[in-house]
Design an enzyme around this catalytic site. Sequence first.
Site, PDB file in Angstrom:
ATOM      1  N   THR A   4      60.083   7.444 -98.539  1.00 10.46           N
ATOM      2  CA  THR A   4      60.296   6.111 -97.939  1.00 10.46           C
ATOM      3  C   THR A   4      61.673   5.589 -98.313  1.00 10.46           C
ATOM      4  O   THR A   4      62.025   5.515 -99.496  1.00 10.46           O
ATOM      5  CB  THR A   4      59.186   5.148 -98.398  1.00 10.46           C
ATOM      6  OG1 THR A   4      57.944   5.682 -97.954  1.00 10.46           O
ATOM      7  CG2 THR A   4      59.386   3.757 -97.815  1.00 10.46           C
ATOM      8  N   HIS A  44      58.324  -0.714 -91.923  1.00 10.23           N
ATOM      9  CA  HIS A  44      57.420  -0.990 -93.039  1.00 10.23           C
ATOM     10  C   HIS A  44      56.359  -2.036 -92.641  1.00 10.23           C
ATOM     11  O   HIS A  44      55.976  -2.895 -93.426  1.00 10.23           O
ATOM     12  CB  HIS A  44      58.218  -1.479 -94.259  1.00 10.23           C
ATOM     13  CG  HIS A  44      57.683  -0.984 -95.577  1.00 10.23           C
ATOM     14  ND1 HIS A  44      58.223   0.077 -96.256  1.00 10.23           N
ATOM     15  CD2 HIS A  44      56.644  -1.401 -96.346  1.00 10.23           C
ATOM     16  CE1 HIS A  44      57.554   0.269 -97.387  1.00 10.23           C
ATOM     17  NE2 HIS A  44      56.583  -0.608 -97.456  1.00 10.23           N
ATOM     18  N   TYR A  79      58.376   7.003-103.636  1.00  5.84           N
ATOM     19  CA  TYR A  79      59.432   6.000-103.821  1.00  5.84           C
ATOM     20  C   TYR A  79      60.363   6.560-104.886  1.00  5.84           C
ATOM     21  O   TYR A  79      59.903   7.022-105.941  1.00  5.84           O
ATOM     22  CB  TYR A  79      58.849   4.675-104.324  1.00  5.84           C
ATOM     23  CG  TYR A  79      58.282   3.781-103.251  1.00  5.84           C
ATOM     24  CD1 TYR A  79      59.008   3.468-102.105  1.00  5.84           C
ATOM     25  CD2 TYR A  79      57.018   3.209-103.402  1.00  5.84           C
ATOM     26  CE1 TYR A  79      58.482   2.620-101.135  1.00  5.84           C
ATOM     27  CE2 TYR A  79      56.490   2.365-102.437  1.00  5.84           C
ATOM     28  CZ  TYR A  79      57.233   2.072-101.302  1.00  5.84           C
ATOM     29  OH  TYR A  79      56.715   1.243-100.354  1.00  5.84           O
ATOM     30  N   SER A  93      50.109   6.633-101.422  1.00 11.69           N
ATOM     31  CA  SER A  93      51.317   5.914-101.825  1.00 11.69           C
ATOM     32  C   SER A  93      51.633   6.152-103.295  1.00 11.69           C
ATOM     33  O   SER A  93      50.729   6.304-104.126  1.00 11.69           O
ATOM     34  CB  SER A  93      51.095   4.410-101.592  1.00 11.69           C
ATOM     35  OG  SER A  93      52.041   3.646-102.302  1.00 11.69           O
ATOM     36  N   LYS A  99      60.771   8.372 -93.950  1.00 19.50           N
ATOM     37  CA  LYS A  99      60.111   7.188 -93.370  1.00 19.50           C
ATOM     38  C   LYS A  99      60.967   5.933 -93.555  1.00 19.50           C
ATOM     39  O   LYS A  99      61.561   5.735 -94.622  1.00 19.50           O
ATOM     40  CB  LYS A  99      58.763   6.990 -94.075  1.00 19.50           C
ATOM     41  CG  LYS A  99      57.998   5.742 -93.699  1.00 19.50           C
ATOM     42  CD  LYS A  99      56.599   5.784 -94.310  1.00 19.50           C
ATOM     43  CE  LYS A  99      55.767   4.569 -93.965  1.00 19.50           C
ATOM     44  NZ  LYS A  99      56.094   3.382 -94.753  1.00 19.50           N
TER      45      LYS A  99
HETATM   46  C1  LIG Z   1      49.402  -3.503 -97.527  1.00 15.26           C
HETATM   47  C2  LIG Z   1      50.487  -2.530 -97.234  1.00 15.26           C
HETATM   48  C3  LIG Z   1      51.025  -1.755 -98.247  1.00 15.26           C
HETATM   49  C4  LIG Z   1      52.006  -0.805 -97.969  1.00 15.26           C
HETATM   50  N1  LIG Z   1      52.468   0.000 -98.976  1.00 15.26           N
HETATM   51  C5  LIG Z   1      53.351   0.991 -98.668  1.00 15.26           C
HETATM   52  C6  LIG Z   1      53.750   1.913 -99.665  1.00 15.26           C
HETATM   53  O1  LIG Z   1      53.302   1.870-100.807  1.00 15.26           O
HETATM   54  N2  LIG Z   1      54.644   2.861 -99.304  1.00 15.26           N
HETATM   55  C7  LIG Z   1      55.166   2.959 -98.045  1.00 15.26           C
HETATM   56  O2  LIG Z   1      55.978   3.832 -97.769  1.00 15.26           O
HETATM   57  N3  LIG Z   1      54.778   2.100 -97.091  1.00 15.26           N
HETATM   58  C8  LIG Z   1      53.874   1.127 -97.368  1.00 15.26           C
HETATM   59  N4  LIG Z   1      53.466   0.278 -96.382  1.00 15.26           N
HETATM   60  C9  LIG Z   1      53.974   0.459 -95.008  1.00 15.26           C
HETATM   61  C10 LIG Z   1      53.063   1.400 -94.228  1.00 15.26           C
HETATM   62  O3  LIG Z   1      53.168   2.717 -94.696  1.00 15.26           O
HETATM   63  C11 LIG Z   1      53.384   1.404 -92.730  1.00 15.26           C
HETATM   64  O4  LIG Z   1      54.764   1.630 -92.547  1.00 15.26           O
HETATM   65  C12 LIG Z   1      52.983   0.120 -92.031  1.00 15.26           C
HETATM   66  O5  LIG Z   1      51.804  -0.396 -92.581  1.00 15.26           O
HETATM   67  C13 LIG Z   1      52.790   0.385 -90.535  1.00 15.26           C
HETATM   68  O6  LIG Z   1      52.430  -0.760 -89.861  1.00 15.26           O
HETATM   69  P1  LIG Z   1      50.899  -1.147 -89.489  1.00 15.26           P
HETATM   70  O7  LIG Z   1      50.291  -1.660 -90.758  1.00 15.26           O
HETATM   71  O8  LIG Z   1      51.081  -2.188 -88.480  1.00 15.26           O
HETATM   72  O9  LIG Z   1      50.223   0.104 -89.006  1.00 15.26           O
HETATM   73  C14 LIG Z   1      52.477  -0.669 -96.641  1.00 15.26           C
HETATM   74  C15 LIG Z   1      51.946  -1.462 -95.628  1.00 15.26           C
HETATM   75  C16 LIG Z   1      50.949  -2.372 -95.912  1.00 15.26           C
HETATM   76  C17 LIG Z   1      50.366  -3.182 -94.786  1.00 15.26           C
END
Ligand SMILES: Cc1cc2nc3c(=O)[nH]c(=O)nc-3n(C[C@H](O)[C@H](O)[C@H](O)COP(=O)(O)O)c2cc1C
Length: 390
Positions: free
Chosen positions: A159, A279, A133, A110, A255
């Site tokens: 994203t 997300h 981002y 990330s 994404k």
């Molecule tokens: C704690 C956390 C932090 C996340 N940080 C980012 C991020 O920095 N960038 C991003 O594109 N998505 C981020 N996401 C979204 C994830 O990439 C992903 O879309 C999502 O976790 C998928 O769902 P799941 O946790 O049920 O597998 C984050 C998700 C979580 C749970």
Amino acid sequence: MGELDRVLTIEDMKALAKRKVPKQFFDYVDSGAWTEGTYRANEDDFRKISFRQRVAVDMDNRSIASTLVGHPVAMPVATAPVGFLGMQSADGEIKAARAAEKFGVPFTLSTMSICSIEDVAENTSRPFWFQLYVMRDRDFVNRLIDRAKAAKCSALVLTMDLQILGQRHKDLRNGMSAPPKFTPKFVFEMMRKPGWAMGMLGTNRHTFRNIAGHVDGAGDLSKLAAWTSSQFDPTLNWRDIAWIKERFGGPVIVKGILDPDDARQAVQHGADAIVVSNHGGRQLDGAPSTIRVLPEIVDAVGAQTEVLMDGGIRSGQDLLKAIALGAKGALLGRTIAFGVGAGGEAGVARALEILRKETDITLALLGERDIHNVGPHNIYANELVKRQGY
Ligand SMILES: Cc1cc2nc3c(=O)[nH]c(=O)nc-3n(C[C@H](O)[C@H](O)[C@H](O)COP(=O)(O)O)c2cc1C
């Protein structure tokens, strides 16, 4: 028998992570926006889909290997970009990247990670994916893309669904920050989570290292937090895909797609793959689960591009349901984050191994030998899966 040996499911992994990780960081992972309805729907809707069991099929020599954006993978998953992974366990991004590399699937770093692009590149030997981002400071964005290129990242994950932040109540109540503020409550938490605290004492990676030291005006930590939150660019649009793609020179995976029209736009503007994602229920609360909208998006663009999905995947069965509904592969968010919190590199390795075993055995019970043959014929049509041909 070690703690991780007793972990048989991702639910077990989550419970172990809860015991090991200070509350504010565990809650950060286990939260969705507002009512958390979409976060729950992502998981719940998988349970509404039933498999079609077939028997007396030769199930010898099974394969769950596949490809994602042109590269071979041991199982059609990549880790999802997860911010603050290095706060689940010291150097969490490096640990997860190493486990993913050994398993044979891509790791995605990330923008909002604790370990930097360079930290991960120095500590791994295979290319990883970098999630971008888009910030208002375009010089910084250009440099981030150049750094990802220099680190030989094999794909850029752009994203599109977080230019403004969905409100997450737990984070507000816990006063979430990186590095953490040393309030009496937090010091008490550290005493209860000594393994976590010892790990953190052993590393100097405690803040957003992709950003710190790379932008003017974000030198010290309080300025860094303010800089970051004011930087997500609200003007991001489809036309931005082109210059990002040109600058990076490799595949760009878009994404945050939840609508067929957006999927078409992404493809028209050059996306090499898309990720159907809300997300993890952390942005638009009230949006449908990703597994619910996956079929209509596959119908819209599946012939032109690779459709990946994420949200709610906690088992190999979930993965196979997503593939049956047309996904080429899936990203794993919390499944990996809980692994990092529960056991660092070994925790992620265990999480991936659990999914591998579930996927392989379930494939056999479906009467399939090759994951590429999984499709609509493996599940029953229902209210959720009402697409023609199911
Ligand atoms: C704690 C956390 C932090 C996340 N940080 C980012 C991020 O920095 N960038 C991003 O594109 N998505 C981020 N996401 C979204 C994830 O990439 C992903 O879309 C999502 O976790 C998928 O769902 P799941 O946790 O049920 O597998 C984050 C998700 C979580 C749970």
